[in-house]
Design a protein around this motif. Structure first.
Motif, mmCIF file in Angstrom:
data_model
loop_
_atom_site.group_PDB
_atom_site.id
_atom_site.type_symbol
_atom_site.label_atom_id
_atom_site.label_comp_id
_atom_site.label_asym_id
_atom_site.label_seq_id
_atom_site.Cartn_x
_atom_site.Cartn_y
_atom_site.Cartn_z
ATOM 1 N N ILE A 66 0.800 -1.052 -0.017
ATOM 2 C CA ILE A 66 0.044 -0.036 0.181
ATOM 3 C C ILE A 66 0.739 1.235 -0.108
ATOM 4 O O ILE A 66 0.635 1.999 -1.011
ATOM 5 C CB ILE A 66 -1.029 -0.214 1.167
ATOM 6 N N MET A 93 -3.627 -7.211 -1.289
ATOM 7 C CA MET A 93 -3.037 -5.697 -0.981
ATOM 8 C C MET A 93 -2.130 -6.460 0.493
ATOM 9 O O MET A 93 -2.641 -7.177 1.257
ATOM 10 C CB MET A 93 -3.851 -4.918 -0.364
ATOM 11 N N ALA A 106 -9.224 -0.889 0.926
ATOM 12 C CA ALA A 106 -8.584 -2.136 -0.034
ATOM 13 C C ALA A 106 -9.577 -2.638 -0.715
ATOM 14 O O ALA A 106 -9.478 -3.057 -2.011
ATOM 15 C CB ALA A 106 -7.501 -2.853 0.558
#
Length: 149
Positions: A66, A93, A106
């Motif tokens: 991220i 993620m 996400a």
């Protein structure tokens, strides 16, 4: 119970700005599947450039950090999911954050899974084993979202 992983070539991508994390991930992946192929990007911008060249074969899974410079994971995820050629690609993620708001963002942006970055080599291997055993496309078609612990 021992997890059995198919030893056929598996194409995976990893975008992470931390060189040590990329190296450890690569080593763990090869221990899980010695035939695995990992394409690495230092940030979301580099990953999007690689994907824009229509690589053959496309990756089975993208592991996407991220927090990265240039183009971060969320922005990269949004761009991938807006691309008709790439939007079905499973994306995991990765982050050090276990904040529910980050996880929900996400998943809302289209990530198939969210995983808090493992802190040990053995835990990275376990995460990779879990991911390689999943049928990400079937899960995506069922619109299910998971958090990998």
């Amino acid at each position: 119970m021992t997890l059995q992983i198919s030893q056929s070539q598996r194409y995976n991508y990893l975008a992470d700005d931390d060189e040590d994390d990329r190296q450890m991930f690569h080593e763990a992946l090869l221990e899980v599947n010695s035939n695995a192929v990992l394409t690495q990007a230092e940030d979301g911008k580099e990953l999007l450039e690689i994907l824009s060249k229509n690589p053959k074969p496309l990756p089975e899974v993208i592991f996407l950090d991220i927090n990265m410079p240039k183009i971060g994971g969320f922005e990269c995820l949004e761009q991938i999911k807006q691309n008709k050629k790439l939007n079905k690609m499973p994306i995991i993620m990765l982050s050090t954050s276990s904040d529910p708001l980050t996880i929900n963002r996400a998943l809302q942006l289209g990530a198939n899974f969210y995983a808090v970055k493992p802190s040990t080599f053995e835990d990275i291997k376990l995460l990779i084993k879990k991911v390689l055993q999943m049928d990400c496309l079937s899960i995506q078609n069922d619109k299910q979202k998971f958090r990998l612990a």
